[in-house]
Design an enzyme around this catalytic site. Structure first.
Site, short mmCIF file in Angstrom:
data_model
loop_
_atom_site.label_atom_id
_atom_site.label_comp_id
_atom_site.label_asym_id
_atom_site.label_seq_id
_atom_site.Cartn_x
_atom_site.Cartn_y
_atom_site.Cartn_z
N TYR A 1 0.85 -1.21 0.00
CA TYR A 1 0.00 0.00 0.00
C TYR A 1 0.88 1.24 0.00
O TYR A 1 1.99 1.25 0.55
CB TYR A 1 -0.94 -0.02 1.22
CG TYR A 1 -1.88 1.15 1.21
CD1 TYR A 1 -2.75 1.34 0.15
CD2 TYR A 1 -1.88 2.08 2.24
CE1 TYR A 1 -3.59 2.44 0.10
CE2 TYR A 1 -2.73 3.17 2.21
CZ TYR A 1 -3.57 3.35 1.14
OH TYR A 1 -4.39 4.43 1.09
N TYR B 1 -2.72 4.23 9.24
CA TYR B 1 -2.13 2.99 8.73
C TYR B 1 -1.05 2.47 9.68
O TYR B 1 -0.61 1.33 9.59
CB TYR B 1 -1.58 3.21 7.32
CG TYR B 1 -1.52 1.94 6.50
CD1 TYR B 1 -2.67 1.29 6.08
CD2 TYR B 1 -0.29 1.41 6.11
CE1 TYR B 1 -2.62 0.13 5.32
CE2 TYR B 1 -0.22 0.25 5.35
CZ TYR B 1 -1.39 -0.38 4.96
OH TYR B 1 -1.33 -1.52 4.21
P1 NAI Z 1 -7.33 -10.38 4.15
O1 NAI Z 1 -7.56 -10.14 5.60
O2 NAI Z 1 -8.38 -11.09 3.41
O3 NAI Z 1 -5.92 -11.13 3.92
C1 NAI Z 1 -4.85 -11.08 4.83
C2 NAI Z 1 -4.38 -12.52 4.98
O4 NAI Z 1 -3.17 -12.63 5.74
C3 NAI Z 1 -5.42 -13.40 5.69
O5 NAI Z 1 -5.78 -14.47 4.83
C4 NAI Z 1 -4.68 -13.89 6.90
O6 NAI Z 1 -5.11 -15.15 7.38
C5 NAI Z 1 -3.25 -13.90 6.38
N1 NAI Z 1 -2.26 -14.05 7.45
C6 NAI Z 1 -2.18 -13.35 8.60
N2 NAI Z 1 -1.19 -13.84 9.37
C7 NAI Z 1 -0.62 -14.87 8.69
C8 NAI Z 1 0.45 -15.77 8.96
N3 NAI Z 1 1.15 -15.73 10.09
N4 NAI Z 1 0.75 -16.72 8.02
C9 NAI Z 1 0.05 -16.81 6.87
N5 NAI Z 1 -0.98 -15.97 6.55
C10 NAI Z 1 -1.30 -15.02 7.46
O7 NAI Z 1 -7.11 -8.93 3.53
P2 NAI Z 1 -6.57 -8.41 2.10
O8 NAI Z 1 -6.97 -6.99 2.04
O9 NAI Z 1 -6.98 -9.33 1.03
O10 NAI Z 1 -4.99 -8.42 2.31
C11 NAI Z 1 -4.09 -9.03 1.43
C12 NAI Z 1 -2.86 -8.17 1.22
O11 NAI Z 1 -3.23 -7.00 0.50
C13 NAI Z 1 -2.18 -7.70 2.50
O12 NAI Z 1 -0.78 -7.70 2.31
C14 NAI Z 1 -2.68 -6.27 2.61
O13 NAI Z 1 -1.84 -5.45 3.39
C15 NAI Z 1 -2.64 -5.89 1.13
N6 NAI Z 1 -3.37 -4.67 0.79
C16 NAI Z 1 -4.68 -4.54 1.18
C17 NAI Z 1 -5.36 -3.36 0.92
C18 NAI Z 1 -6.75 -3.17 1.42
O14 NAI Z 1 -7.20 -2.01 1.50
N7 NAI Z 1 -7.48 -4.23 1.73
C19 NAI Z 1 -4.73 -2.24 0.17
C20 NAI Z 1 -3.36 -2.52 -0.26
C21 NAI Z 1 -2.72 -3.70 0.07
#
Ligand code: NAI
Length: 271
Positions: free
Chosen positions: A150, A160
């Site tokens: 991000y 953030y």
């Molecule tokens: P999400 O909450 O669906 O995905 C985050 C994932 O990280 C979850 O599936 C969670 O179980 C996993 N996770 C957490 N700890 C873990 C560990 N120890 N080992 C393995 N997996 C682990 O949310 P989202 O938004 O799909 O996030 C995915 C990526 O996108 C992240 O890196 C987030 O920072 C990034 N992102 C998200 C934005 C948003 O506004 N949602 C914007 C820009 C980037």
């Protein structure tokens, strides 16, 4: 719509928690484009069991792994190659979590145990993943590894919190490891910097609704949707982007290069 962009390619997709997850959309699109892959997430995140539906839909096996554990990662990568029948072509790192954000600790009042935990999950896990893959020689030539990030890595977005620092480190790993992996094995490493998106991780950020609305008005094309982010990931995994590496790629409707928009200016005419 399928163009068989990933036909014959094998991969691992981290981070599909529920239907909102960006990784979930990537898995659906990768399946449509002919890829075979393993789905993985932290064992604790699988208690909800939603990932089973995705596995069924995409004909994928699930292998749990805590992305902070090198032992888990090595086991995951080794088993993935066995199940899929060969070396890998792509990996998606879609993982993020800040304990300080979850506990409501202000950036100027961090609990450093929480900071270290969030850093390990959100940033260092990317290095651990790449190093494990390289040691196991798990990626084919021209393989592609993508992590999601991000723009708070470049500019301050106060709520953030420590995730901004984690994302800066994550993007730096893509540059540094991308150099070494490129030279050694022609493997590409990039980050995609996505618009705010309504997911479990996203909505954990304080004031997220205001944040997403502001970003929508500040982006000439509007906020990029999760489905479109998935399309960009597919393009990055495909052979159409073979010489793109060590980049932080903005997928944000133009937000990153916008100083102000008329829509935002119009909100200030009364002041
Ligand atoms: P999400 O909450 O669906 O995905 C985050 C994932 O990280 C979850 O599936 C969670 O179980 C996993 N996770 C957490 N700890 C873990 C560990 N120890 N080992 C393995 N997996 C682990 O949310 P989202 O938004 O799909 O996030 C995915 C990526 O996108 C992240 O890196 C987030 O920072 C990034 N992102 C998200 C934005 C948003 O506004 N949602 C914007 C820009 C980037």
């Amino acid at each position: 719509m399928s163009n068989n962009l990933l036909k014959g390619k094998r991969g691992i997709i981290f981070g599909a928690l529920n239907e909102q997850s960006i990784a979930w959309k990537v898995a659906e699109r990768a399946h449509e484009e002919g890829a075979e892959f393993i789905l993985t997430n932290a064992p604790i995140a699988m208690r909800m069991g939603e990932i089973n539906a995705l596995a069924e839909k995409t004909g994928s096996k699930i292998i749990p792994a805590d992305a902070t554990s090198v032992e888990d990662l090595e086991k995951l990568i080794t088993e993935s190659m066995e199940v899929l029948g060969g070396k890998l072509d792509f990996i998606l790192h879609s993982i993020g979590m800040s304990v300080n954000v979850r506990k409501g600790n202000h950036y100027t009042n961090e609990n450093y145990d929480y900071t270290v935990k969030g850093f390990d999950v959100s940033a260092l896990s990317f290095h651990k993943l790449l190093q494990s893959a390289m040691k196991l020689d798990a990626l084919n030539d021209w393989g592609s590894v993508v992590a999601l990030t991000y723009i708070a890595a470049q500019r301050i977005f106060p709520d953030y919190n420590d995730m901004a620092d984690n994302k800066s480190y994550l993007e730096s790993i893509a540059r540094s490891f991308g150099y070494h992996y490129g030279l050694a094995k022609k493997v590409r490493v990039n980050t995609i910097s996505q618009s705010p998106t309504m997911t479990t991780a996203g909505s954990g950020v304080k004031g997220f609704n205001q944040f997403i609305n502001y970003s929508e008005l500040m982006s000439p094309l509007g906020n990029a949707k999760a489905e479109d982010c998935a399309n960009y990931c597919i393009a990055m995994f495909s052979d159409l982007t073979r010489y793109v590496t060590m980049q932080n790629l903005y997928h944000d409707g133009g937000f990153s290069n916008t100083g102000v928009t008329q829509a935002v200016m119009d909100r200030f005419t009364e002041i």
